[in-house]
Scaffold this motif. Structure first.
Motif, PDB file in Angstrom:
ATOM      1  N   ASP A  51      -4.471  64.889  52.616  1.00 60.28           N
ATOM      2  CA  ASP A  51      -3.321  65.035  53.496  1.00 60.28           C
ATOM      3  C   ASP A  51      -2.817  63.645  53.889  1.00 60.28           C
ATOM      4  OD1 ASP A  51      -3.952  67.739  53.344  1.00 60.28           O
ATOM      5  OD2 ASP A  51      -5.227  67.634  55.122  1.00 60.28           O
ATOM      6  N   VAL A  52      -1.970  63.582  54.921  1.00 60.69           N
ATOM      7  CA  VAL A  52      -1.556  62.294  55.463  1.00 60.69           C
ATOM      8  C   VAL A  52      -2.789  61.577  56.007  1.00 60.69           C
ATOM      9  CG1 VAL A  52      -0.273  61.168  57.319  1.00 60.69           C
ATOM     10  CG2 VAL A  52       0.791  63.013  56.019  1.00 60.69           C
ATOM     11  N   GLN A  53      -3.000  60.339  55.582  1.00 59.72           N
ATOM     12  CA  GLN A  53      -4.169  59.578  56.005  1.00 59.72           C
ATOM     13  C   GLN A  53      -3.833  58.711  57.212  1.00 59.72           C
ATOM     14  OE1 GLN A  53      -7.310  59.782  54.590  1.00 59.72           O
ATOM     15  NE2 GLN A  53      -6.397  61.517  53.503  1.00 59.72           N
ATOM     16  N   PRO A  54      -4.739  58.618  58.188  1.00 60.53           N
ATOM     17  CA  PRO A  54      -4.492  57.776  59.358  1.00 60.53           C
ATOM     18  C   PRO A  54      -4.129  56.337  59.002  1.00 60.53           C
ATOM     19  CG  PRO A  54      -6.349  59.196  59.772  1.00 60.53           C
ATOM     20  CD  PRO A  54      -5.988  59.396  58.328  1.00 60.53           C
ATOM     21  N   VAL A  55      -4.792  55.760  58.002  1.00 62.37           N
ATOM     22  CA  VAL A  55      -4.493  54.377  57.639  1.00 62.37           C
ATOM     23  C   VAL A  55      -3.083  54.248  57.067  1.00 62.37           C
ATOM     24  CG1 VAL A  55      -5.368  54.424  55.267  1.00 62.37           C
ATOM     25  CG2 VAL A  55      -5.464  52.291  56.585  1.00 62.37           C
ATOM     26  N   GLU A  56      -2.567  55.327  56.463  1.00 63.91           N
ATOM     27  CA  GLU A  56      -1.184  55.308  55.978  1.00 63.91           C
ATOM     28  C   GLU A  56      -0.212  55.250  57.145  1.00 63.91           C
ATOM     29  OE1 GLU A  56      -1.153  57.865  51.865  1.00 63.91           O
ATOM     30  OE2 GLU A  56      -1.353  58.990  53.729  1.00 63.91           O
TER      31      GLU A  56
ATOM     32  N   LEU B   8       5.737  64.963  61.101  1.00 68.34           N
ATOM     33  CA  LEU B   8       4.816  65.502  60.098  1.00 68.34           C
ATOM     34  C   LEU B   8       5.233  66.908  59.682  1.00 68.34           C
ATOM     35  CD1 LEU B   8       1.648  64.512  62.099  1.00 68.34           C
ATOM     36  CD2 LEU B   8       2.269  63.443  59.927  1.00 68.34           C
ATOM     37  N   GLY B   9       4.915  67.266  58.434  1.00 66.85           N
ATOM     38  CA  GLY B   9       5.101  68.631  57.992  1.00 66.85           C
ATOM     39  C   GLY B   9       4.116  69.562  58.675  1.00 66.85           C
ATOM     40  N   GLN B  10       4.295  70.862  58.508  1.00 65.06           N
ATOM     41  CA  GLN B  10       3.495  71.845  59.226  1.00 65.06           C
ATOM     42  C   GLN B  10       2.000  71.674  58.984  1.00 65.06           C
ATOM     43  OE1 GLN B  10       4.924  74.729  61.279  1.00 65.06           O
ATOM     44  NE2 GLN B  10       2.888  74.190  62.011  1.00 65.06           N
ATOM     45  N   HIS B  11       1.597  71.539  57.725  1.00 68.01           N
ATOM     46  CA  HIS B  11       0.170  71.436  57.412  1.00 68.01           C
ATOM     47  C   HIS B  11      -0.456  70.202  58.057  1.00 68.01           C
ATOM     48  CE1 HIS B  11      -3.541  71.703  55.054  1.00 68.01           C
ATOM     49  NE2 HIS B  11      -3.392  70.407  54.806  1.00 68.01           N
TER      50      HIS B  11
ATOM     51  N   THR C 213      10.566  70.510  57.373  1.00 65.85           N
ATOM     52  CA  THR C 213      11.170  70.205  56.069  1.00 65.85           C
ATOM     53  C   THR C 213      10.322  69.231  55.254  1.00 65.85           C
ATOM     54  OG1 THR C 213      12.496  68.320  56.870  1.00 65.85           O
ATOM     55  CG2 THR C 213      13.461  70.526  57.077  1.00 65.85           C
ATOM     56  N   LEU C 214       9.305  68.612  55.895  1.00 68.94           N
ATOM     57  CA  LEU C 214       8.463  67.648  55.188  1.00 68.94           C
ATOM     58  C   LEU C 214       7.332  68.359  54.460  1.00 68.94           C
ATOM     59  CD1 LEU C 214       8.178  64.837  57.900  1.00 68.94           C
ATOM     60  CD2 LEU C 214       9.500  64.749  55.774  1.00 68.94           C
ATOM     61  N   ASN C 215       7.051  67.908  53.258  1.00 70.05           N
ATOM     62  CA  ASN C 215       5.947  68.462  52.476  1.00 70.05           C
ATOM     63  C   ASN C 215       4.622  67.866  52.926  1.00 70.05           C
ATOM     64  OD1 ASN C 215       7.709  69.981  50.852  1.00 70.05           O
ATOM     65  ND2 ASN C 215       8.033  68.236  49.474  1.00 70.05           N
ATOM     66  N   THR C 216       3.527  68.526  52.565  1.00 71.04           N
ATOM     67  CA  THR C 216       2.193  68.019  52.869  1.00 71.04           C
ATOM     68  C   THR C 216       2.021  66.626  52.273  1.00 71.04           C
ATOM     69  OG1 THR C 216       1.269  70.249  52.911  1.00 71.04           O
ATOM     70  CG2 THR C 216      -0.279  68.422  52.560  1.00 71.04           C
ATOM     71  N   GLY C 217       1.463  65.715  53.082  1.00 71.66           N
ATOM     72  CA  GLY C 217       1.250  64.353  52.631  1.00 71.66           C
ATOM     73  C   GLY C 217       2.426  63.423  52.870  1.00 71.66           C
TER      74      GLY C 217
END
Length: 251
Positions: free
Chosen positions: A26-31, A62-65, A109-113
């Motif tokens: 998923d989205v990483q904290p360091v990102e 952020l996206g839903q996931h 509207t944002l995709n996962t990641g």
């Protein structure tokens, strides 16, 4: 190794350890942290030869996931990210003009990641704020002001959404501890300007004067040394915007 690389290494150790399993794929904290650092670089505004003003309030969309997985950890995550942002700012000669905050919001509207960042430089402000009038529960004499009349009495100066009352003889705006309305903006002098209030509270006469500041004042788009003010007047001091408004809206 450059400043960015050193700070990013610290972040990878401080942030990724506890969160890497939870956010794998998923989205990483360091990102997020690296993106916030780039936001500082992109939005830096020169104050002088050694300092640049950067945003201090951030919204991460952020996206839903990713929103569902990240927000339960947001307080702990921010406790790791914010000190690292402060270190990065110090090493880069950046200046915050208020507390650093990171808010997480949902964007379906944002995709996962995927994520987006918005930022703003918002000055910290200290001063008496207007409190909403409470309903009158005791008898009042003729001529007393009822809550329904309160919005027509006096004026306020609004800074960052908070209204501060203007009463005779007025107030001093500045960054120093002796200012009546203290704004933590590096572009504001310790005693920057004075708003003078003359006449009655019901019909005040307002003026503003520069107190010999470094960067001056702007009223309704015009740089001035002194000017008359009225409801709706817009004032620019440093990077902070103020507006003269009624004390309350409607009850």
């Amino acid at each position: 190794m450059g400043v960015f690389d050193k700070v990013e290494k610290k972040l990878e150790g401080a942030v990724n350890g506890v969160f890497s399993r939870a956010f794998k794929g998923d989205v990483q904290p360091v990102e997020i942290t690296a993106r916030l650092q780039r936001e500082l670089d992109a939005e830096a505004n020169i104050l002088d030869r050694e300092r640049k003003l950067v945003p201090n309030e951030f919204t991460v969309w952020l996206g839903q996931h990713d929103y569902d997985k990240l927000t339960p950890y947001s307080r702990t995550l921010n406790a790791e990210i914010i000190p690292q942002l402060r270190d990065y700012a110090t090493e880069s000669g950046y200046v915050f003009n208020g507390p650093v905050s990171i808010d997480y919001q949902l964007n379906t509207t944002l995709n996962t990641g995927r994520f987006e960042v918005r930022s703003a430089a918002v000055a910290g402000v200290q001063g008496a704020a207007v409190q909403a009038a409470q309903p009158v529960t005791t008898p009042v004499a003729d001529g007393d002001i009822l809550p329904s009349d309160a919005r027509r009495v006096g004026l306020c100066v609004e800074v960052n959404g908070v209204r501060h009352p203007l009463a005779p003889p007025g107030l001093v705006i500045g960054r120093g501890t002796d200012a009546d309305l203290r704004i933590n903006d590096p572009g504001i002098s310790r005693r920057h300007a004075r708003i003078n209030v003359l006449g009655s509270q019901a019909n005040p006469q307002l003026t503003i004067e520069d107190l010999g500041s470094t960067n001056g004042i702007v009223v309704d788009g015009q740089r001035v040394r002194a000017a008359a003010l009225s409801e709706g007047s817009r004032i620019g001091i440093g990077t902070t915007h103020l507006i003269i408004v009624s004390p309350v809206d409607d009850f």
